[in-house]
Write a protein that holds these residues in place. Structure first.
Motif: not given
Length: 166
Positions: A9-27
């Motif tokens: 079973w292949v999962k249908p492709q989900a919507q792309p995530n448009s939020e910025i990942n701030v965790t590396p920036l904070v690090d």
């Protein structure tokens, strides 16, 4: 079951995530903050300033006449003056040599002030004569210092120009 194919079973492709990942920036920002906090106290160096002691009650001592500056003036007619004293051109080098002999080696400085109409060759002759007399440093003065006395007239009390005659 062997004949049965396994279905993947292949999962249908989900919507792309448009939020910025701030965790590396904070690090990265926290690491830079720590580096600056550690380095800043090391950069602050004390500047040592030596201030001379002052005595309020002490009066200034009068200058030694041998410490006076030598100013050679050349007029437009080719005449020499050392400070305020007119000197014959033949006696210029010997007189200057006697005056420079009384000074320390580091204080053998002669300033020259020539009239605008003075012959350039005479100025060069005066400079060469000062070097021959033992001057270590030669300077050119363009303006008279305050309170200078040149040929009997004081500079700080200017005389008004004569009134035009009709």
């Amino acid at each position: 079951m062997a004949g049965r194919k396994q279905r993947q079973w292949v999962k249908p492709q989900a919507q792309p995530n448009s939020e910025i990942n701030v965790t590396p920036l904070v690090d990265v920002v926290l690491v830079l903050l720590i580096i600056f906090m550690v380095v800043t106290p090391l950069l602050e160096k004390d500047i040592v300033v030596r201030v001379p002691d002052t005595e309020v009650d002490q009066e200034p001592t009068p200058p030694d006449p041998n410490d006076q500056q030598l100013v050679v003036q050349l007029d437009k007619d080719g005449g020499y003056s050392i400070n305020t004293e007119k000197i014959a051109p033949a006696d210029y080098v010997t007189r200057l040599k006697r005056m420079l002999a009384a000074k320390k080696a580091d204080d053998k400085v002669v300033f020259f002030m020539a009239d605008d109409a003075t012959n350039y060759g005479r100025l060069i002759t005066a400079l060469d004569g000062a070097k021959t007399a033992g001057a270590k440093v030669l300077g050119m003065a363009t303006e008279l210092p305050q309170n200078a006395i040149i040929q009997g007239t004081s500079v700080d009390t200017p005389t008004p120009p004569p009134a035009p005659t009709p």
